[in-house]
Every structure is written in structure tokens, then in C-alpha cells.
Design a protein around this motif. Structure first.
Motif, mmCIF file in Angstrom:
data_model
loop_
_atom_site.group_PDB
_atom_site.id
_atom_site.type_symbol
_atom_site.label_atom_id
_atom_site.label_comp_id
_atom_site.label_asym_id
_atom_site.label_seq_id
_atom_site.Cartn_x
_atom_site.Cartn_y
_atom_site.Cartn_z
ATOM 1 N N GLY A 1 0.821 -1.191 0.000
ATOM 2 C CA GLY A 1 0.000 0.000 0.000
ATOM 3 C C GLY A 1 0.861 1.249 0.000
ATOM 4 O O GLY A 1 1.999 1.235 -0.481
ATOM 5 N N VAL A 2 0.329 2.334 0.548
ATOM 6 C CA VAL A 2 1.046 3.598 0.602
ATOM 7 C C VAL A 2 0.989 4.160 2.017
ATOM 8 O O VAL A 2 0.108 3.813 2.808
ATOM 9 C CB VAL A 2 0.475 4.637 -0.388
ATOM 10 C CG1 VAL A 2 0.736 4.209 -1.830
ATOM 11 C CG2 VAL A 2 -1.024 4.844 -0.163
ATOM 12 N N ILE B 1 -0.583 10.978 -6.516
ATOM 13 C CA ILE B 1 -1.529 11.315 -5.442
ATOM 14 C C ILE B 1 -1.711 12.821 -5.307
ATOM 15 O O ILE B 1 -2.846 13.321 -5.257
ATOM 16 C CB ILE B 1 -1.072 10.687 -4.112
ATOM 17 C CG1 ILE B 1 -1.310 9.169 -4.140
ATOM 18 C CG2 ILE B 1 -1.807 11.320 -2.935
ATOM 19 C CD1 ILE B 1 -0.826 8.446 -2.908
ATOM 20 N N ASP B 2 -0.618 13.565 -5.244
ATOM 21 C CA ASP B 2 -0.725 15.019 -5.075
ATOM 22 C C ASP B 2 -1.536 15.647 -6.207
ATOM 23 O O ASP B 2 -2.393 16.510 -5.966
ATOM 24 C CB ASP B 2 0.661 15.653 -5.011
ATOM 25 C CG ASP B 2 1.381 15.364 -3.702
ATOM 26 O OD1 ASP B 2 0.709 14.947 -2.740
ATOM 27 O OD2 ASP B 2 2.608 15.543 -3.643
ATOM 28 N N ILE C 1 13.645 16.884 3.294
ATOM 29 C CA ILE C 1 12.772 17.133 4.437
ATOM 30 C C ILE C 1 11.451 16.405 4.228
ATOM 31 O O ILE C 1 10.872 16.451 3.134
ATOM 32 C CB ILE C 1 12.500 18.641 4.611
ATOM 33 C CG1 ILE C 1 13.821 19.412 4.743
ATOM 34 C CG2 ILE C 1 11.606 18.887 5.813
ATOM 35 C CD1 ILE C 1 14.623 19.061 5.975
ATOM 36 N N LEU C 2 10.980 15.741 5.257
ATOM 37 C CA LEU C 2 9.703 15.034 5.163
ATOM 38 C C LEU C 2 8.545 16.021 5.184
ATOM 39 O O LEU C 2 8.625 17.075 5.843
ATOM 40 C CB LEU C 2 9.570 14.046 6.322
ATOM 41 C CG LEU C 2 10.537 12.869 6.295
ATOM 42 C CD1 LEU C 2 10.464 12.076 7.600
ATOM 43 C CD2 LEU C 2 10.244 11.948 5.112
ATOM 44 N N GLU D 1 10.883 6.420 6.806
ATOM 45 C CA GLU D 1 10.965 7.727 6.153
ATOM 46 C C GLU D 1 10.183 7.709 4.841
ATOM 47 O O GLU D 1 9.503 8.684 4.492
ATOM 48 C CB GLU D 1 12.428 8.100 5.932
ATOM 49 C CG GLU D 1 13.116 8.499 7.235
ATOM 50 C CD GLU D 1 14.610 8.697 7.119
ATOM 51 O OE1 GLU D 1 15.227 9.116 8.115
ATOM 52 O OE2 GLU D 1 15.175 8.421 6.035
ATOM 53 N N GLU D 2 10.266 6.604 4.110
ATOM 54 C CA GLU D 2 9.450 6.458 2.905
ATOM 55 C C GLU D 2 7.962 6.469 3.259
ATOM 56 O O GLU D 2 7.150 7.094 2.574
ATOM 57 C CB GLU D 2 9.796 5.148 2.191
ATOM 58 C CG GLU D 2 10.981 5.238 1.263
ATOM 59 C CD GLU D 2 10.734 6.194 0.115
ATOM 60 O OE1 GLU D 2 9.861 5.913 -0.728
ATOM 61 O OE2 GLU D 2 11.394 7.242 0.065
ATOM 62 N N ASN D 3 7.615 5.780 4.330
ATOM 63 C CA ASN D 3 6.217 5.750 4.762
ATOM 64 C C ASN D 3 5.735 7.148 5.115
ATOM 65 O O ASN D 3 4.637 7.555 4.726
ATOM 66 C CB ASN D 3 6.064 4.815 5.965
ATOM 67 C CG ASN D 3 4.637 4.778 6.488
ATOM 68 O OD1 ASN D 3 3.724 4.370 5.791
ATOM 69 N ND2 ASN D 3 4.450 5.230 7.724
ATOM 70 N N ALA D 4 6.547 7.890 5.860
ATOM 71 C CA ALA D 4 6.162 9.243 6.265
ATOM 72 C C ALA D 4 5.986 10.155 5.060
ATOM 73 O O ALA D 4 5.215 11.121 5.115
ATOM 74 C CB ALA D 4 7.217 9.818 7.218
ATOM 75 N N ALA D 5 6.698 9.853 3.967
ATOM 76 C CA ALA D 5 6.592 10.656 2.752
ATOM 77 C C ALA D 5 5.448 10.206 1.853
ATOM 78 O O ALA D 5 5.254 10.755 0.760
ATOM 79 C CB ALA D 5 7.911 10.589 1.976
ATOM 80 N N GLY D 6 4.693 9.178 2.291
ATOM 81 C CA GLY D 6 3.570 8.697 1.494
ATOM 82 C C GLY D 6 3.962 7.757 0.390
ATOM 83 O O GLY D 6 3.225 7.567 -0.581
ATOM 84 N N GLY D 7 5.125 7.113 0.525
ATOM 85 C CA GLY D 7 5.615 6.210 -0.510
ATOM 86 C C GLY D 7 5.016 4.824 -0.422
ATOM 87 O O GLY D 7 4.186 4.530 0.437
#
Length: 471
Positions: free
Chosen positions: A11-12, A83-84, A244-245, A290-296
């Protein structure tokens, strides 16, 4: 029974319960409108968030997840890079556009409501602090459909009033059903099976054939390796990416810099640090989160907030254990899933329900047991490692600063991964007899979570979230 592939879902980010769950619920609601043949009559949609979803929804991207789900996107297939753009388009047009339907009005100011003072949706029969109520109106304002969903952790959702008989999963008989760790051990030992062998047999019964000529076991192995490949890609992206996240806390990504320093020391011929492998475990876990926090793109393991622990320990096994191989990796995932199922079905993996002990604590327990299996440990040693992994995470709160899955979540995954390695080493060096059983520690975790004040359970109303000033 819960499947390995229910726990390990692609998922993301940033949250399985606050992003993936609401996206899946909104997608299901939109799909059901189409199935009920009322979609063409829908003039306006409304989403109402309650409890933890309302309190930390913005920081966990719940608002974006609902918009995407109503637009027909699912976590496993949505393009993180788009997404954005897609969310910006919805907000600019103030319309939801589903395939085959007319544009449907959705004004965020009036149709996306955060009920921060209400823990549960009114008149709901179920009470979980991640509630989402979706309503479709016709042109006159009359309600065409209203559904209430709960995001219960790990991307799992349930509809209010839904019973096991009403779920979309058919009842399937598996060869080795277990409801406790004691039953799992008894079944495995009575049938002269390792835990991973027992799990593989169960997964073969649960699998839906993909139409190929592969055996069920080959399909299971290939699907596990697909999950592993996704985890590897996530780690690689996390290590390669700087910056930066998002979210406003201005948290800087650190995995890249830490990896560079370790590589520089090695290339400069500096003395080998005997604890360097644990530094890499830290890097692997932080890279994922960090990838998760960035929505990856990430894999729930068993949640997004705890997604770094299992892949970090798997990387440790393959990169630092002599003789590590794919067979050991498969034992790792099958065994860790068996342990995760015990928590999912007997307690909770929702930070909003039981605190972070239900996320990073469960992930630590899963990884510890899985690593013991990969190293050739006995069933008893696996159970012991999993028990140690949770015992020393009991009572851990979920208090993310700013409602973001960043502080303390990223470092907490690194600590959970290192703790899992240590739990395995302890269990492998001791006799199998021990005072506290895995079943006892699972029960203790759940009761501790129920006793925990709600402000310490993913509401950002206490703990670090309250005492750290946002700058």
C-alpha cells in the motif's frame, strides 16, 4: 483465519489505519453505490471522521485517503507519484469523478467533517476509535446510502454491524486451525511440522489460484517474494533519498546520511565495529519509515507505522548471517505471519486501540520469532523469541507529534528492529522452558491497551505530542 497476505499488504503511507483503511472504506462505499445502481442518482457525497481519525487525520493524510478512495483508488494500486496531482484536482473542482459516473459534488469545508469531540459515530453498534461515516445524497438532499466503517489497524476495515458471516471472505477449511500459541505449538509438534511448514499448508488452502500451472506452494512462495521485493525497493528508495519530510515538522531524512557514513568508514579502512550490523538494522528500519512518512509505497508489517521492523530484520538476516538463503527468508515470513495472526485475532494491531505496543511491539514480536525460524530455531525457541519481543514493549504509547508518523515513529521502528534481533539471540541461547508464555503476553498487551488512557492512543493529546513544542 487471517492470511499472511492480509498482514503483509502492499500500500502507501503514512498510516495503515488512518490512510489505507479509510481509502479502502471509501472505495468500498463508492463501489457499493455502483453495485446498488444508485450511483447515477448521487448528487453529493459526505465523509465524517470520528475519534483518532478526526484527531490525527490531517497529519495521517486521512483527508486525502478519503478523496482518493471515493474517486476509485485503492492503496495497493494507487500511484504514489500521482496522489498530489489527483487530490489537487479534486479540491480545485470540488467534485468526485468515478469511472462511468457524472461529476459528484464534494466540498471539503462542508462534506469532510472532523468530529474531534466525538469518539464514536452516533448510533454505531461497534465502538472503535477509528470511525468513518460516509453518506450519499440525491439532488433533493435525501439520503441514498449511509454506511459506517471502522479502520481496525493494519489496513483492515469492518462495517458497523457486519458479522463474520456477512464478510466478503468465504469460509474455507484449513488443515491446521489455531487460535492460540499453545494450539499452534501443539499442532505443529503433533504433526512433526515446523511452524512455517504448518503456515504454508494453511496458506495453500486459502490461496485463490492465479490460473497458472504453478503449484499452490509455488504461488505462495512467489507472492511472498513479491512482498519481499517491494520491501527491498522501499529500503533502497529510503536510503537513496534525502530531504525534508512533508507535514511541517521539518524532519530531515537520516537514513541516507547514516548509510554514507558507514560506507565511508568501511572504504577508508577503519577498524571494523563489531556492532556495525546493528547500525545497518537501524538504517534499514529508518529508511522504510521515512518512505512511509513521505507517502511512498510500503508493505504493512503488520501496520504502516511499524512497517520498518520486519524488513530491517530480514535484511539483517540476508546480509549478515553466514549461510542465509531464500529458504530461510521464506521461513522468516511464514513464521512471522503466524505470530502476527495471533495478535490480530486475539488482541489488536491498532495504535488507536492499544497504543504503539500493538504496532511496533507486535512487529518486534513477529520479527523476533521469524528470525528464530530463519536461523533454524525450534518451535519452542520461536515462541520464546516472540514472547520476549513483546514483553519488553508492553505499555508503549502512541503519541505522534503533530499527528504525523515521524516522531517518535521512525526511530521507534529502528529500536524495535534492534530489540527483535536481541530477543532472538536471547531465546536461541536459552533452554526452551520459560516463565511467561506468548499467549500470556498477548493477553497482557491487550488488557494494558484497554486500560491505557485514550489520549495516549494515537490522538496526539498527550505524551510527546503535547510536551514537544512544534516550531
Amino acid at each position: 483465519m487471517t492470511s499472511l497476505f492480509d498482514l503483509y499488504k502492499i500500500g502507501v503511507g503514512p498510516s495503515s489505519s488512518h490512510t489505507m483503511g479509510p481509502m479502502r472504506a471509501a472505495f468500498r462505499f463508492a463501489h457499493d453505490l455502483n453495485q446498488q445502481q444508485v450511483l447515477q442518482r448521487v448528487s453529493r457525497l459526505q465523509a465524517e471522521l470520528y475519534g483518532s481519525l478526526a484527531l490525527t487525520g490531517i497529519g495521517h493524510a486521512t483527508d486525502r485517503a478519503v478523496l482518493l478512495g471515493l474517486s476509485g483508488h485503492e492503496p495497493a494500486t494507487v500511484d504514489p507519484e500521482a496522489i498530489d496531482r489527483d487530490v489537487a484536482g479534486i479540491r480545485a473542482s470540488q467534485q468526485i469523478l468515478l469511472a462511468g459516473s457524472h461529476p459528484i459534488a464534494f466540498h471539503e469545508n462542508t462534506d469532510l467533517l472532523f468530529h474531534r469531540d466525538q469518539m464514536f459515530p452516533p448510533e454505531a453498534t461497534q465502538q472503535h476509535p477509528n470511525g468513518l461515516r460516509l453518506t450519499a445524497f440525491d439532488e433533493s438532499g435525501a439520503v441514498l446510502s449511509q454506511r459506517t466503517y471502522f479502520s481496525i489497524g493494519g489496513g483492515f476495515i469492518t462495517e458497523d454491524g457486519e458479522t463474520s458471516a456477512a464478510t466478503d471472505k468465504p469460509s474455507i477449511e484449513i488443515p491446521y486451525p489455531f487460535q492460540s500459541a499453545a494450539e499452534l505449538l501443539e499442532l505443529a509438534n503433533a504433526n512433526h511440522l515446523r511452524i512455517d511448514e504448518l503456515m504454508l499448508a494453511n496458506e495453500c488452502a486459502l490461496i485463490h489460484t492465479d490460473g497458472t500451472h504453478q503449484s499452490d506452494e509455488e504461488q505462495i512462495r512467489n507472492r511472498i517474494l513479491t512482498i519481499w521485493k517491494t520491501m527491498q525497493s522501499c529500503v533502497a528508495r529510503g536510503i537513496a533519498t534525502e530531504g525534508i519530510l512533508p507535514g511541517g515538522l521539518k524532519v530531515r531524512r537520516r537514513a541516507h546520511r547514516l548509510a554514507e557514513r558507514l560506507e565511508a568508514r568501511r572504504q577508508n579502512g577503519q577498524p571494523v565495529d563489531p556492532l556495525a550490523p546493528l547500525d545497518w538494522v537501524t538504517i534499514y528500519a529508518m529508511a522504510v519509515n521515512e518512505e512511509n512518512a513521505a507517502g511512498g509505497r510500503v508493505v504493512t508489517a503488520p501496520t504502516n507505522g511499524a512497517a520498518g521492523v520486519v524488513p530491517a530484520v530480514a535484511h539483517y538476516y540476508l546480509n549478515f548471517i553466514p549461510g542465509a538463503d531464500q529458504a530461510g527468508l521464506l521461513r522468516y515470513f511464514l513464521t512471522s505471519a503466524a505470530i502476527g495472526i495471533l495478535y490480530k485475532e486475539n488482541a489488536s494491531i491498532s495504535g488507536a486501540e492499544v497504543g504503539c505496543q500493538g504496532e511496533v511491539g507486535v512487529a518486534c514480536s513477529m520479527a523476533a520469532g521469524g528470525l528464530a525460524a530463519a536461523l533454524g530455531g525450534t518451535n519452542g525457541q520461536i515462541e520464546h523469541a516472540a514472547e520476549i519481543g513483546m514483553e519488553h514493549n508492553l505499555g508503549m504509547t502512541c503519541d505522534p507529534i503533530g499527528g504525523l508518523v515521524q516522531i517518535p515513529c521512525i526511530e521507534r521502528n529502528a529500536m524495535g528492529a534492534v530489540k527483535a534481533v536481541h530477543a532472538t539471540r536471547m531465546a536461541m541461547e536459552e533452554p526452551e522452558e520459560h516463565k511467561v508464555s506468548l499467549d500470556q503476553v498477548i493477553r497482557t498487551m491487550y488488557l494494558t491497551g484497554l486500560d491505557m488512557q485514550s489520549r495516549y492512543k494515537e490522538t496526539s493529546l498527550a505524551g510527546l505530542a503535547l510536551n514537544i513544542i512544534e516550531c
